[in-house]
Scaffold this motif. Structure first.
Motif, mmCIF file in Angstrom:
data_model
loop_
_atom_site.group_PDB
_atom_site.id
_atom_site.type_symbol
_atom_site.label_atom_id
_atom_site.label_comp_id
_atom_site.label_asym_id
_atom_site.label_seq_id
_atom_site.Cartn_x
_atom_site.Cartn_y
_atom_site.Cartn_z
ATOM 1 N N GLU A 80 0.841 -1.217 0.000
ATOM 2 C CA GLU A 80 0.000 0.000 0.000
ATOM 3 C C GLU A 80 0.867 1.254 0.000
ATOM 4 O OE1 GLU A 80 -3.214 0.099 -0.343
ATOM 5 O OE2 GLU A 80 -4.225 -1.528 0.733
ATOM 6 N N LYS A 81 1.939 1.259 0.786
ATOM 7 C CA LYS A 81 2.791 2.438 0.905
ATOM 8 C C LYS A 81 3.569 2.707 -0.382
ATOM 9 C CE LYS A 81 1.909 3.805 5.106
ATOM 10 N NZ LYS A 81 1.325 5.135 5.366
ATOM 11 N N VAL A 82 4.104 1.649 -0.990
ATOM 12 C CA VAL A 82 4.862 1.826 -2.237
ATOM 13 C C VAL A 82 3.936 2.284 -3.355
ATOM 14 C CG1 VAL A 82 6.245 0.659 -3.999
ATOM 15 C CG2 VAL A 82 6.648 0.173 -1.588
ATOM 16 N N ALA A 83 2.772 1.634 -3.466
ATOM 17 C CA ALA A 83 1.817 2.029 -4.501
ATOM 18 C C ALA A 83 1.357 3.470 -4.288
ATOM 19 C CB ALA A 83 0.617 1.080 -4.493
ATOM 20 N N GLU A 84 1.121 3.834 -3.039
ATOM 21 C CA GLU A 84 0.694 5.199 -2.724
ATOM 22 C C GLU A 84 1.754 6.214 -3.153
ATOM 23 O OE1 GLU A 84 -0.091 7.860 1.300
ATOM 24 O OE2 GLU A 84 -0.586 5.723 1.354
ATOM 25 N N LEU A 101 3.080 10.526 -7.352
ATOM 26 C CA LEU A 101 3.872 11.146 -8.421
ATOM 27 C C LEU A 101 3.174 11.044 -9.774
ATOM 28 C CD1 LEU A 101 7.437 9.827 -7.457
ATOM 29 C CD2 LEU A 101 6.564 12.148 -7.150
ATOM 30 N N TYR A 102 2.555 9.890 -9.994
ATOM 31 C CA TYR A 102 1.889 9.636 -11.268
ATOM 32 C C TYR A 102 0.460 9.192 -10.975
ATOM 33 C CZ TYR A 102 6.797 9.364 -12.554
ATOM 34 O OH TYR A 102 8.142 9.637 -12.714
ATOM 35 N N PRO A 103 -0.508 10.094 -11.002
ATOM 36 C CA PRO A 103 -1.888 9.794 -10.612
ATOM 37 C C PRO A 103 -2.447 8.549 -11.300
ATOM 38 C CG PRO A 103 -1.634 12.134 -10.979
ATOM 39 C CD PRO A 103 -0.341 11.493 -11.425
ATOM 40 N N LYS A 104 -3.104 7.729 -10.517
ATOM 41 C CA LYS A 104 -3.654 6.478 -11.019
ATOM 42 C C LYS A 104 -4.661 6.698 -12.134
ATOM 43 C CE LYS A 104 -5.749 2.219 -9.190
ATOM 44 N NZ LYS A 104 -6.210 1.546 -7.943
ATOM 45 N N LYS A 105 -5.443 7.769 -12.012
ATOM 46 C CA LYS A 105 -6.493 8.022 -13.005
ATOM 47 C C LYS A 105 -5.924 8.320 -14.386
ATOM 48 C CE LYS A 105 -6.858 12.930 -11.672
ATOM 49 N NZ LYS A 105 -6.292 13.466 -12.915
ATOM 50 N N ASP A 106 -4.644 8.734 -14.426
ATOM 51 C CA ASP A 106 -4.011 9.048 -15.708
ATOM 52 C C ASP A 106 -3.271 7.858 -16.308
ATOM 53 O OD1 ASP A 106 -4.916 11.651 -15.412
ATOM 54 O OD2 ASP A 106 -3.072 12.328 -14.426
ATOM 55 N N GLN A 161 -0.933 0.397 -14.579
ATOM 56 C CA GLN A 161 -1.393 0.069 -13.234
ATOM 57 C C GLN A 161 -0.953 -1.341 -12.839
ATOM 58 O OE1 GLN A 161 -5.572 0.918 -12.468
ATOM 59 N NE2 GLN A 161 -5.488 2.740 -13.756
ATOM 60 N N THR A 162 -0.994 -2.271 -13.790
ATOM 61 C CA THR A 162 -0.523 -3.623 -13.524
ATOM 62 C C THR A 162 0.969 -3.620 -13.217
ATOM 63 O OG1 THR A 162 -2.213 -4.592 -14.966
ATOM 64 C CG2 THR A 162 -0.286 -5.954 -14.487
ATOM 65 N N THR A 163 1.736 -2.785 -13.939
ATOM 66 C CA THR A 163 3.171 -2.663 -13.697
ATOM 67 C C THR A 163 3.445 -2.126 -12.297
ATOM 68 O OG1 THR A 163 3.577 -2.271 -16.052
ATOM 69 C CG2 THR A 163 5.317 -1.624 -14.518
ATOM 70 N N VAL A 164 2.655 -1.150 -11.871
ATOM 71 C CA VAL A 164 2.794 -0.614 -10.509
ATOM 72 C C VAL A 164 2.502 -1.713 -9.487
ATOM 73 C CG1 VAL A 164 1.864 1.019 -8.816
ATOM 74 C CG2 VAL A 164 2.273 1.762 -11.165
ATOM 75 N N ASN A 165 1.477 -2.509 -9.738
ATOM 76 C CA ASN A 165 1.151 -3.616 -8.835
ATOM 77 C C ASN A 165 2.293 -4.623 -8.752
ATOM 78 O OD1 ASN A 165 -1.389 -2.622 -8.194
ATOM 79 N ND2 ASN A 165 -2.435 -3.783 -9.798
ATOM 80 N N LEU A 166 2.920 -4.901 -9.891
ATOM 81 C CA LEU A 166 4.052 -5.828 -9.925
ATOM 82 C C LEU A 166 5.220 -5.294 -9.095
ATOM 83 C CD1 LEU A 166 4.132 -6.971 -13.666
ATOM 84 C CD2 LEU A 166 4.027 -8.509 -11.692
#
Length: 326
Positions: free
Chosen positions: A211-215, A220-225, A231-236
């Motif tokens: 949660e902290k790393v994803a946050e 820096l790079y809004p999820k909505k954009d 988003q899958t890469t961020v999850n990885l």
């Protein structure tokens, strides 16, 4: 007749209401059992697939923990020794209980985490939950893992027995049935203490770090954009870092769990006394035996768990969860 100021104000209010309604639409489509059953299914899929796929690594890791004298050449050397002495098929020992156990555990872990997080939000309110979100993540993940371990423990005990004694039985059904007949139901929960000691800190570290790393990334790079692929890469990436942290925190208990499930205890010997004896035998250094293999295994499976979990949730339309990250 309304004044221009009133008209403009009314238009703005209507725009805000419409915007809020649009944002809330996904959550209103799915809630309650319908929502949490999808979280649970997504968790079942991500955990069973990743743990099942990494069964060969788990076999080698368990062998290193149980017999460090023989398996003393690291993960790659361990793979070679297992294949040379028992054949490549031995690397899939325990696949059945691994897949089944983590299918159940994943449902309780991920579904429970989302459920308990929502309960905390209901009790605290969204603002307080957001302000104290680290505590919410820790408490929610610990509660979810407790129930997940009740489901996992019998199958994990069966898996370890099959891996430590290759001739013990043929697969999940045979191994489970033999343990039940010869040792009773208590044998399945002999390792419940160590599995809690291992899994609860593991899961707490796993979810909080993720949660902290994803946050931090989404700040820096809004999820909505971001596209679905990004988003899958961020999850990885977040899952990989979370997996490393979780592996280090839980390694001593993982080693003790392997040891206590290797064989049944002596007559009259309780679980607590066995754990104390194993802890003394291992020492600090011994408790981290096999850490390299486990870092690789846990880092990889956690990364893919969060990636698969996120994608499956979207596919199932489970978009009603409440986010409390800032």
């Amino acid at each position: 007749m309304a004044s221009p100021t009133q008209s403009t104000s009314s238009t703005k209010v209507e725009a805000v209401v419409q915007s809020a309604a649009a944002a809330a639409a996904p959550s209103s489509q799915l809630s309650g059992i319908g929502l949490y059953s999808r979280f649970a299914l997504a968790g079942s899929i991500c955990c069973s697939v990743t743990h099942g796929a990494l069964t060969p690594v788990d076999v080698v890791k368990t062998r290193i923990q149980l017999d460090p004298v023989t398996y003393n050449n690291g993960m790659i050397g361990g793979f070679r020794k297992v294949i040379q002495s028992e054949g490549a098929g031995a690397l899939l020992t325990g696949f059945g209980p691994t897949f089944a156990g983590y299918f159940l555990q994943g449902a309780f872990k991920f579904g429970g985490y989302e459920f308990f997080k929502q309960q905390a939000i209901n009790q605290l309110g969204i603002e307080n939950a957001s302000n104290y979100r680290t505590a919410v993540y820790l408490a929610s993940s610990a509660a979810a893992e407790f129930f997940a371990d009740i489901a996992l423990c019998p199958l994990e005990a069966t898996r370890i027995r099959l891996v430590s004694e290759p001739t013990y039985a043929n697969g999940l059904v045979g191994g489970f049935g033999k343990m039940l007949r010869t040792e009773g139901i208590g044998a399945f929960y002999a390792g419940f203490g160590p599995i809690l000691f291992k899994q609860v800190p593991y899961t707490m570290a796993k979810f909080v770090v993720y949660e902290k790393v994803a946050e931090a990334v989404y700040r820096l790079y809004p999820k909505k954009d971001m596209s679905d692929g990004l988003q899958t890469t961020v999850n990885l990436g977040s899952g990989l870092i979370a997996g490393f942290a979780a592996a280090i925190v839980s390694q001593p208990a993982d080693t003790m769990l392997s040891k206590i499930n290797k064989t049944k205890g002596l007559p009259g010997e309780g679980t607590t006394s066995r754990l104390i004896k194993i802890g003394k035998e291992l020492g600090f250094r011994g408790s981290y035996t096999g850490l390299g293999a486990r870092l690789f295994m846990v880092g990889t499976l956690t990364a893919f768990q969060f990636a698969i979990y996120g994608d499956v949730k979207k596919a199932l339309g489970a978009t009603g969860g409440v986010e409390i990250a800032k």
